[in-house]
Write a protein that holds these residues in place. Structure first.
Motif, short mmCIF file in Angstrom:
data_model
loop_
_atom_site.label_atom_id
_atom_site.label_comp_id
_atom_site.label_asym_id
_atom_site.label_seq_id
_atom_site.Cartn_x
_atom_site.Cartn_y
_atom_site.Cartn_z
N SER A 33 0.86 -1.18 0.00
CA SER A 33 0.00 0.00 0.00
C SER A 33 0.89 1.22 0.00
O SER A 33 1.81 1.34 0.81
CB SER A 33 -0.89 0.01 1.24
N SER A 34 0.65 2.14 -0.92
CA SER A 34 1.45 3.36 -1.03
C SER A 34 0.50 4.55 -1.13
O SER A 34 0.26 5.08 -2.21
CB SER A 34 2.36 3.28 -2.26
N PRO A 35 -0.05 4.98 0.00
CA PRO A 35 -1.07 6.03 -0.03
C PRO A 35 -0.56 7.38 -0.51
O PRO A 35 -1.35 8.21 -0.96
CB PRO A 35 -1.56 6.10 1.41
N THR A 36 0.73 7.63 -0.42
CA THR A 36 1.26 8.94 -0.80
C THR A 36 2.12 8.91 -2.05
O THR A 36 2.67 9.91 -2.44
CB THR A 36 2.11 9.52 0.35
N ASP A 37 2.26 7.73 -2.68
CA ASP A 37 3.16 7.55 -3.83
C ASP A 37 4.60 7.89 -3.49
O ASP A 37 5.41 8.20 -4.35
CB ASP A 37 2.71 8.38 -5.04
N ASP A 38 4.93 7.84 -2.20
CA ASP A 38 6.30 8.06 -1.73
C ASP A 38 6.75 6.78 -1.04
O ASP A 38 6.02 6.23 -0.20
CB ASP A 38 6.32 9.23 -0.73
N ALA A 39 7.94 6.28 -1.39
CA ALA A 39 8.42 5.02 -0.83
C ALA A 39 8.46 5.04 0.70
O ALA A 39 8.30 4.00 1.34
CB ALA A 39 9.80 4.69 -1.38
N VAL A 40 8.64 6.20 1.30
CA VAL A 40 8.69 6.30 2.76
C VAL A 40 7.36 5.91 3.38
O VAL A 40 7.31 5.32 4.46
CB VAL A 40 9.10 7.73 3.19
N GLY A 41 6.25 6.18 2.70
CA GLY A 41 4.93 5.90 3.24
C GLY A 41 4.40 4.51 2.91
O GLY A 41 3.29 4.17 3.30
N GLU A 42 5.18 3.68 2.20
CA GLU A 42 4.70 2.36 1.79
C GLU A 42 4.65 1.39 2.96
O GLU A 42 5.48 1.43 3.86
CB GLU A 42 5.60 1.77 0.71
N THR A 43 3.65 0.52 2.91
CA THR A 43 3.53 -0.56 3.88
C THR A 43 3.43 -1.87 3.09
O THR A 43 2.70 -1.96 2.12
CB THR A 43 2.26 -0.39 4.74
N THR A 44 4.19 -2.89 3.50
CA THR A 44 4.17 -4.19 2.84
C THR A 44 3.59 -5.22 3.79
O THR A 44 3.99 -5.29 4.94
CB THR A 44 5.61 -4.61 2.44
N TRP A 45 2.64 -6.02 3.28
CA TRP A 45 2.03 -7.08 4.07
C TRP A 45 2.37 -8.43 3.45
O TRP A 45 2.27 -8.60 2.23
CB TRP A 45 0.51 -6.97 4.09
N ALA A 46 2.73 -9.39 4.28
CA ALA A 46 2.84 -10.78 3.84
C ALA A 46 1.43 -11.34 3.92
O ALA A 46 0.78 -11.25 4.95
CB ALA A 46 3.78 -11.55 4.74
N CYS A 47 0.93 -11.90 2.81
CA CYS A 47 -0.46 -12.32 2.73
C CYS A 47 -0.56 -13.80 2.37
O CYS A 47 0.32 -14.35 1.71
CB CYS A 47 -1.20 -11.52 1.67
N ARG A 48 -1.66 -14.41 2.77
CA ARG A 48 -1.96 -15.80 2.40
C ARG A 48 -3.45 -15.88 2.12
O ARG A 48 -4.27 -15.44 2.91
CB ARG A 48 -1.60 -16.74 3.53
N ILE A 49 -3.79 -16.42 0.97
CA ILE A 49 -5.18 -16.56 0.55
C ILE A 49 -5.53 -18.04 0.50
O ILE A 49 -4.79 -18.83 -0.07
CB ILE A 49 -5.40 -15.93 -0.85
N ALA A 50 -6.66 -18.40 1.09
CA ALA A 50 -7.09 -19.80 1.10
C ALA A 50 -8.24 -20.06 0.12
O ALA A 50 -8.59 -21.20 -0.11
CB ALA A 50 -7.51 -20.22 2.50
#
Length: 60
Positions: A33-50
């Motif tokens: 997720s990059s709400p500001t289009d700035d790498a500093v504001g990015e959040t990365t989630w490890a996800c698993r879909i069943a």
């Protein structure tokens, strides 16, 4: 308990690509997720879909 709706606006990380999870019934991927289009504001989630339909779509 009342569920709280959640919507993530972002994109899938291309590296590493989505990969099969345990037993071939899940898929693992990273969402960003990059709400500001700035790498500093990015959040990365490890996800698993069943859900097998979503897993198939991510892997093919």
């Amino acid at each position: 308990m009342t569920a709280i709706p959640l919507v993530l606006d972002g994109y899938l990380d291309e590296f590493p690509p989505p990969s099969p999870g345990d037993g071939g019934l899940t898929v693992r991927f990273r969402g960003i997720s990059s709400p500001t289009d700035d790498a500093v504001g990015e959040t990365t989630w490890a996800c698993r879909i069943a859900d097998p339909h979503i897993a198939h779509a991510l892997l093919t």
